[in-house]
Each structure stands twice: as structure tokens, then as C-alpha cells.
Write an enzyme that holds these catalytic residues in place. Structure first.
Site, PDB file in Angstrom:
ATOM      1  N   HIS A  63       3.088  -0.884   8.640  1.00 55.02           N
ATOM      2  CA  HIS A  63       2.718  -2.298   8.734  1.00 55.02           C
ATOM      3  C   HIS A  63       1.225  -2.497   9.001  1.00 55.02           C
ATOM      4  CE1 HIS A  63       7.211  -2.881   9.496  1.00 55.02           C
ATOM      5  NE2 HIS A  63       6.946  -3.412   8.332  1.00 55.02           N
ATOM      6  N   ASP A 157       5.800  -6.121   0.232  1.00 52.30           N
ATOM      7  CA  ASP A 157       6.516  -5.224   1.152  1.00 52.30           C
ATOM      8  C   ASP A 157       7.943  -5.092   0.638  1.00 52.30           C
ATOM      9  OD1 ASP A 157       7.439  -3.741   3.243  1.00 52.30           O
ATOM     10  OD2 ASP A 157       7.436  -5.378   4.696  1.00 52.30           O
ATOM     11  N   PRO A 164      17.705  -4.127  -6.636  1.00 50.90           N
ATOM     12  CA  PRO A 164      17.058  -5.446  -6.637  1.00 50.90           C
ATOM     13  C   PRO A 164      15.529  -5.415  -6.558  1.00 50.90           C
ATOM     14  CG  PRO A 164      18.477  -5.156  -4.680  1.00 50.90           C
ATOM     15  CD  PRO A 164      18.673  -3.965  -5.548  1.00 50.90           C
TER      16      PRO A 164
HETATM   17  N1  AG3 Z   1       9.717  -1.220   2.632  1.00 52.34           N
HETATM   18  C1  AG3 Z   1       9.366   0.012   1.978  1.00 52.34           C
HETATM   19  C2  AG3 Z   1      10.341   1.134   2.121  1.00 52.34           C
HETATM   20  C3  AG3 Z   1      10.100   2.184   1.115  1.00 52.34           C
HETATM   21  C4  AG3 Z   1      10.840   3.438   1.394  1.00 52.34           C
HETATM   22  N2  AG3 Z   1      10.649   4.246   0.302  1.00 52.34           N
HETATM   23  C5  AG3 Z   1      10.577   5.567   0.270  1.00 52.34           C
HETATM   24  N3  AG3 Z   1      10.900   6.302   1.301  1.00 52.34           N
HETATM   25  N4  AG3 Z   1      10.180   6.074  -0.806  1.00 52.34           N
HETATM   26  C6  AG3 Z   1       9.761  -1.190   4.015  1.00 52.34           C
HETATM   27  C7  AG3 Z   1       9.984  -2.507   4.651  1.00 52.34           C
HETATM   28  C8  AG3 Z   1       9.306  -2.535   5.968  1.00 52.34           C
HETATM   29  N5  AG3 Z   1       8.840  -3.815   6.311  1.00 52.34           N
END
Ligand code: AG3
Length: 282
Positions: A63, A157, A164
């Protein structure tokens, strides 16, 4: 008997396993399979469709890098758009910037926000109640294609480009983001763990690159995004934003009064230095 292990299956032939030391929530939302549990090493963990999204222990790395890097590089961001980010960690970090006047967050799955507020309260830390925030429950692609609003920084993010989240890596989405950026704005996005998802780096560069004067990646290692450094896509029409003077950055960081646990100005500049295997894939 209740499941006692969470086995992530994101990559063929390689994966991480976390013990479920306490199950907190498990449910199929309208969009995806949401699970929140406590793990003895990482604290509370949230996963979507079997892929770890965030943990209490290491979320600060991800973050901080997706907020402070674009915001401090920009230097005067007043409006920010967050796509996804339902756990609220990104919103919390963006709101730490005193110059930010409004943040629009577009999350497709209201259940992720609701359950994160309940089980991961330290992620949003009250951010959803901040008067500067406008929350929109919608598909990010729809939003950037139709919104008349413009932003100084856009942060994607998102989940990985499976299920999805796939549309958030499409040319249509990137074109929409470009359209919603103010002149001199910056777009950043999580782009997967390069060593295991190198095709994502190549694909993003091919789709995002032609839309902006300057497109690159920066990197940070996040333990529960297993397999090496995660790359973050970077795009803007102002190439000088990618290599600000250290002294300028340090001054802005100091003036912001923000306390971090991972980010610092030296690391900011260094994170754009990429290993050769990534450069070769571009
Ligand atoms: N979003 C990204 C997670 C990606 C995980 N991917 C991976 N290990 N290749 C996270 C949301 C946090 N706010």
C-alpha cells in the site's frame, strides 16, 4: 473437520500454503469467493478466489508503494482515483497526503468492503468515513469509460488478470484511465510477481506503453505475493516524474509529515531500477 490450511493456487507447479489458525469468514459473494482467516505468521489474511490479496503483517509494503511513489512524484495531487482496493488499505495511505482534497474509490464488490471493515479494521482505519471520500460500487472499466471526472493520480489496486480482474488489464481499461487523468497525471497498477508472471509485464507494456509518453515499472518484494518482486506499472505523459531529484522528493516527503514503514525517498528512486530479466521482457 474445518479446513486448517489455505493453499494458494495461482501458478502452475508452485504455490504458498498458510495455516488457517482461526477461520473468520468464508463466503461466496456476488462476484467471487471471499475468505478471511488468521495466520500465526501474517495476522489476518484476506483471499479472493483462492489468491491472497492482503495480510495484516505485510500490507504496508504494497500500500505504501502504490500510493506514496505516484503521489510524491507528482508533488501536487489533489484528486485521486482508486480502482478496486476494497480492503481500504490504499485509501488509508492516500488520505495521509495533506494535499489530497478528494478521493474516488470504485470497487465492484461491496461485500469485500463490508467484510474488510469488520475483520480488517486496521486496513481502512476509518478511511471510508473521511469526508474527502466518494465510494462508488461499480465495475472499474465502466467507470473510467464513462466518468466525466478527472484525477491527478489513478491507482489500480486490482486482483490478478484471472477471473473478474482480467478486464483491469485490458487496453479498454487503460484508455479509460488515460481519459480520466488530468494533464501531468500518473497512472499506477499492481502488475503481478514478475518472475512467475512475466507475460503480464510484457502484455501491460504493450497495451499501456502506446497510450503514454512515458511507461515503465517499479518493484518491491511483498512476502505473501510469493515468488520474488512484485512489479507496479507506471504511466504518465511527463517523463521527468519518474526520476525526480532525491532532494526534491525528500523535501516533499518531509513536508507531508507522513510516517512510513517501507517507503523512503531513496527506496522510491531505487525501485525503478529493474533486474535485467524484466528489462529484457519489455
Ligand atoms: N491486490 C493485489 C493482489 C495481487 C496478488 N497477486 C499475486 N500474488 N500475484 C491486493 C489488494 C490489496 N489492497
Amino acid at each position: 473437520m474445518a479446513k486448517s490450511k489455505f493453499e494458494e493456487k495461482l501458478h502452475a507447479g508452485y504455490g504458498q500454503t498458510l495455516s488457517i489458525d482461526e477461520m473468520l469468514f468464508e463466503h461466496r459473494t456476488e462476484h467471487q469467493e471471499l475468505i478471511i482467516f488468521r495466520n500465526n505468521s501474517f495476522g489476518r489474511v484476506m483471499a479472493l478466489d483462492g489468491i491472497v490479496q492482503t495480510t495484516e503483517a505485510d500490507e504496508f509494503i504494497y500500500h505504501e508503494m502504490l500510493t506514496h511513489v505516484p503521489l510524491l512524484a507528482h508533488g501536487g495531487a489533489r484528486s485521486v482515483l482508486i480502482i478496486g482496493g476494497g480492503d481500504g488499505g490504499m485509501l488509508r495511505e492516500v488520505l495521509k497526503h495533506p494535499g489530497v482534497e478528494r478521493v474516488t474509490q470504485v470497487e465492484i464488490d461491496a461485500s469485500v468492503i463490508e467484510m474488510s471493515r469488520e475483520y480488517l479494521p486496521n486496513h481502512s482505519a476509518g478511511a471510508f468515513d473521511d469526508p474527502r471520500v466518494q465510494l462508488v460500487i461499480d465495475d472499474g472499466v465502466n467507470f473510467v469509460r464513462s466518468s466525466e471526472d478527472h484525477f491527478d493520480v489513478i491507482i489500480s489496486d486490482c486482483t490478478d488478470p484471472v477471473g473478474p480482474g482480467e478486464v483491469l488489464f485490458s487496453s479498454g481499461f487503460y484508455e479509460g484511465c488515460k481519459r480520466c487523468l488530468n494533464p501531468g497525471g500518473v497512472f499506477v497498477a499492481q502488475n503481478g510477481v514478475a518472475f512467475l508472471q512475466l507475460d503480464e509485464v510484457t502484455t501491460t507494456a504493450r497495451r499501456l506503453g502506446p497510450l503514454f509518453v512515458d511507461q515503465s515499472f517499479y518493484a518491491a518484494a511483498v512476502p505473501t505475493y510469493a515468488g520474488g518482486v512484485m512489479t507496479f506499472a507506471w504511466a504518465s505523459d511527463n517523463p521527468s516524474l519518474r526520476s525526480p531529484d532525491l532532494s526534491v522528493l525528500a523535501q516533499r516527503f518531509e513536508a507531508s509529515g507522513i510516517r512510513t514503514r517501507y517507503y523512503n525517498p531513496q527506496l522510491h528512486l531505487g525501485s525503478f531500477a529493474l533486474p535485467q530479466y524484466i528489462l529484457d521482457a519489455l
